[in-house]
Design a protein around this motif. Structure first.
Motif, PDB file in Angstrom:
ATOM      1  N   LEU A 200      55.622  47.386 -12.686  1.00 19.46           N
ATOM      2  CA  LEU A 200      56.364  47.952 -11.563  1.00 19.46           C
ATOM      3  C   LEU A 200      56.857  46.866 -10.614  1.00 19.46           C
ATOM      4  O   LEU A 200      57.916  47.009  -9.985  1.00 19.46           O
ATOM      5  N   TRP A 203      60.346  45.351 -11.870  1.00 18.51           N
ATOM      6  CA  TRP A 203      61.301  46.339 -12.367  1.00 18.51           C
ATOM      7  C   TRP A 203      62.750  45.855 -12.242  1.00 18.51           C
ATOM      8  O   TRP A 203      63.608  46.213 -13.068  1.00 18.51           O
ATOM      9  N   SER A 234      66.233  52.221 -18.915  1.00 19.45           N
ATOM     10  CA  SER A 234      65.528  52.214 -17.637  1.00 19.45           C
ATOM     11  C   SER A 234      64.562  53.393 -17.539  1.00 19.45           C
ATOM     12  O   SER A 234      63.430  53.244 -17.055  1.00 19.45           O
ATOM     13  N   TYR A 237      61.540  52.668 -19.555  1.00 23.51           N
ATOM     14  CA  TYR A 237      60.687  51.676 -18.893  1.00 23.51           C
ATOM     15  C   TYR A 237      59.805  52.334 -17.843  1.00 23.51           C
ATOM     16  O   TYR A 237      58.580  52.115 -17.806  1.00 23.51           O
ATOM     17  N   PHE A 238      60.398  53.160 -16.995  1.00 23.74           N
ATOM     18  CA  PHE A 238      59.616  53.774 -15.915  1.00 23.74           C
ATOM     19  C   PHE A 238      58.683  54.866 -16.443  1.00 23.74           C
ATOM     20  O   PHE A 238      57.581  55.049 -15.909  1.00 23.74           O
ATOM     21  N   ILE A 241      55.699  53.052 -17.695  1.00 29.98           N
ATOM     22  CA  ILE A 241      54.823  52.648 -16.590  1.00 29.98           C
ATOM     23  C   ILE A 241      53.988  53.827 -16.113  1.00 29.98           C
ATOM     24  O   ILE A 241      52.782  53.700 -15.860  1.00 29.98           O
TER      25      ILE A 241
END
Length: 249
Positions: A200, A203, A234, A237-238, A241
C-alpha cells in the motif's frame, strides 16, 4: 529391561517416521514418468484442439465484427488452423502440466514452501481464464472497433487471417499473464518479502508500472484500451492488498 525399552522406542519411532529419500536414478525415473504424462496431456489437448479448431477460429473472429478476412496463400488457412489447435490444446491441459511440475518439486520443498504451491496451482488457471475473458469481452471489441471505424472512407479493410489471429491471441495471452498478479503477490507474501502495508505504501509506483505494461500490451494508438487495462491491473493490485491484509501472511 530399560535398554530393551529404549530399543523398542527407537523401532517404533523409526516406523512412525520413515525417511523418504530417493536416489538420483529414482529421481530421473520419476522425471521421465512425469514428462511422459505431460506429453500425453499435450497430445490429448491438441487432439481436442483439432476437433474444435474451426469453432475456436469462429470464436476468435467474433470481436472483429464485420471485418472481412482473407488469406494470401492456399496454405495459410491450414497453418492458422494448426496454430489455433496447438495453442488451444496446450492451454487447455496447462493446469495438468503445472500440477505435474508442482508434484515433482514438492518433495524437495519445506512445508512453508509447499503451502505456496496450492494457491498457484488453483489460482493461476482461474485467473488466466479471467484475464483472457476480460480481454475478449472488454478490451478487444473497442480496440477492433476503432481500427475498423478509422479505415472507413479511406480504404476497404480485408484483414489477413494469420495476422488477426496472432494479434488476438497475443492480447489474450498477455492479459491472462497480467491477471496472475494476485498469485504472484500471495506467493511473495508467503516468503515474507511483501506484506499489505508495504504494498500500500508503494501504490503510486505500482500504478506507474501498470500504465507502462498497459501501454506495451495494447496496440491501440488511442488511450481507451490502455485505460481499460490500467484500471483492470490497478483493481487487481488493490484487491490483492485487501485479500492479503485479511488472509495473507
Amino acid at each position: 529391561m530399560a535398554g530393551r525399552t529404549v530399543i523398542d522406542d527407537r523401532i517404533v519411532n523409526s516406523k512412525a517416521e520413515p525417511e523418504k529419500t530417493m536416489t538420483v536414478v529414482e529421481h530421473l525415473d520419476e522425471l521421465r514418468d512425469r514428462l511422459i504424462r505431460c506429453l500425453l496431456y499435450m497430445a490429448g489437448g491438441i487432439a481436442i484442439g483439432l476437433f474444435f479448431g474451426k469453432r475456436i477460429l469462429r470464436f476468435l473472429e467474433v470481436p472483429a465484427g464485420n471485418i472481412t478476412f482473407q488469406a494470401l496463400s492456399m496454405e495459410e488457412p491450414i497453418v492458422v488452423f494448426m496454430k489455433v489447435a496447438f495453442y488451444g490444446g496446450v492451454i487447455l491441459v496447462s493446469p495438468l502440466i503445472l500440477l505435474e511440475i508442482c508434484r515433482f518439486i514438492a518433495p524437495g520443498l519445506t512445508k512453508r514452501e509447499r503451502q505456496i504451491l496450492m494457491p498457484v496451482v488453483i489460482g493461476s488457471p482461474i485467473l488466466f481464464v479471467c484475464g483472457a475473458a476480460f480481454a475478449y469481452y472488454c478490451l478487444l471489441p473497442p480496440m477492433l472497433r476503432f481500427f475498423g471505424a478509422f479505415g472507413q472512407g479511406v480504404s476497404p479493410i480485408n484483414q489477413r487471417l494469420d495476422f488477426y489471429v496472432s494479434l488476438v491471441s497475443t492480447v489474450l495471452l498477455y492479459m491472462g499473464l497480467c491477471f496472475q498478479l494476485p498469485v504472484v503477490i500471495f506467493a511473495l507474501s508467503f516468503t515474507g518479502l511483501v506484506n499489505s502495508k508495504m504494498l500500500l505504501s508503494v501504490w503510486k509506483y505500482a500504478i506507474f508500472a501498470a500504465a507502462i505494461i498497459a501501454a506495451i500490451i495494447t496496440p491501440d494508438p488511442t488511450a481507451v484500451s490502455m485505460l481499460i487495462v490500467l484500471v483492470a491491473l490497478s483493481a487487481l493490485y488493490f484487491v490483492s492488498i485487501l485479500l492479503l491484509k485479511f488472509f495473507g501472511r
